[in-house]
Write a protein that holds these residues in place. Structure first.
Motif, PDB file in Angstrom:
ATOM      1  N   ARG A  49      -2.530 -12.605 -10.125  1.00 58.77           N
ATOM      2  CA  ARG A  49      -2.767 -14.344  -9.897  1.00 58.77           C
ATOM      3  C   ARG A  49      -1.939 -15.175  -9.130  1.00 58.77           C
ATOM      4  O   ARG A  49      -2.961 -16.068  -9.221  1.00 58.77           O
TER       5      ARG A  49
ATOM      6  N   GLY B 213      -6.288  -6.771  -9.132  1.00 60.55           N
ATOM      7  CA  GLY B 213      -6.164  -6.645 -10.529  1.00 60.55           C
ATOM      8  C   GLY B 213      -7.189  -7.910 -11.028  1.00 60.55           C
ATOM      9  O   GLY B 213      -7.611  -8.263 -11.892  1.00 60.55           O
ATOM     10  N   ASP B 214      -7.128  -8.970  -9.726  1.00 63.56           N
ATOM     11  CA  ASP B 214      -7.603 -10.754 -10.330  1.00 63.56           C
ATOM     12  C   ASP B 214      -8.781 -10.177 -10.366  1.00 63.56           C
ATOM     13  O   ASP B 214      -9.332 -11.057  -9.207  1.00 63.56           O
TER      14      ASP B 214
ATOM     15  N   THR C 239      -0.411  -7.602 -12.479  1.00 66.72           N
ATOM     16  CA  THR C 239      -1.223  -8.539 -12.879  1.00 66.72           C
ATOM     17  C   THR C 239      -1.088 -10.676 -12.404  1.00 66.72           C
ATOM     18  O   THR C 239      -1.268 -11.319 -12.189  1.00 66.72           O
TER      19      THR C 239
END
Length: 82
Positions: free
Chosen positions: A17, A53-54, A13
């Motif tokens: 990001r 995942g973002d 993550t």
């Protein structure tokens, strides 16, 4: 089932990001400097951030880069044609 490596998800993550933030920076650079180079790099980074995942911000960054490419090319073509 317990994840044997709980830091793997956190690193994933964090990478997502970071890719998303850099993609937004490249969107601004695409708008101001060179739309094709910075816009395409930002588009790829936004997609990578979304895949890692973002999800919402990664896709927003990719869309911002596409918008920056289009707007910058329209501005350049309007200046050249006048």
């Amino acid at each position: 089932m317990v994840n044997p490596n709980p830091t793997a998800r956190r690193n994933n993550t964090n990478a997502a990001r970071i890719c998303t933030i850099v993609a937004f920076v490249f969107a601004v650079l695409a708008l101001l400097l060179n739309p094709l180079i910075f816009g395409i790099i930002g588009l790829v980074l936004g997609i990578v951030g979304a895949v890692l995942g973002d999800k919402p911000l990664g896709w927003y960054a990719a869309a911002a880069n596409v918008a920056a490419i289009v707007i910058s090319l329209l501005i350049v073509s309007a200046i050249v044609n006048n």
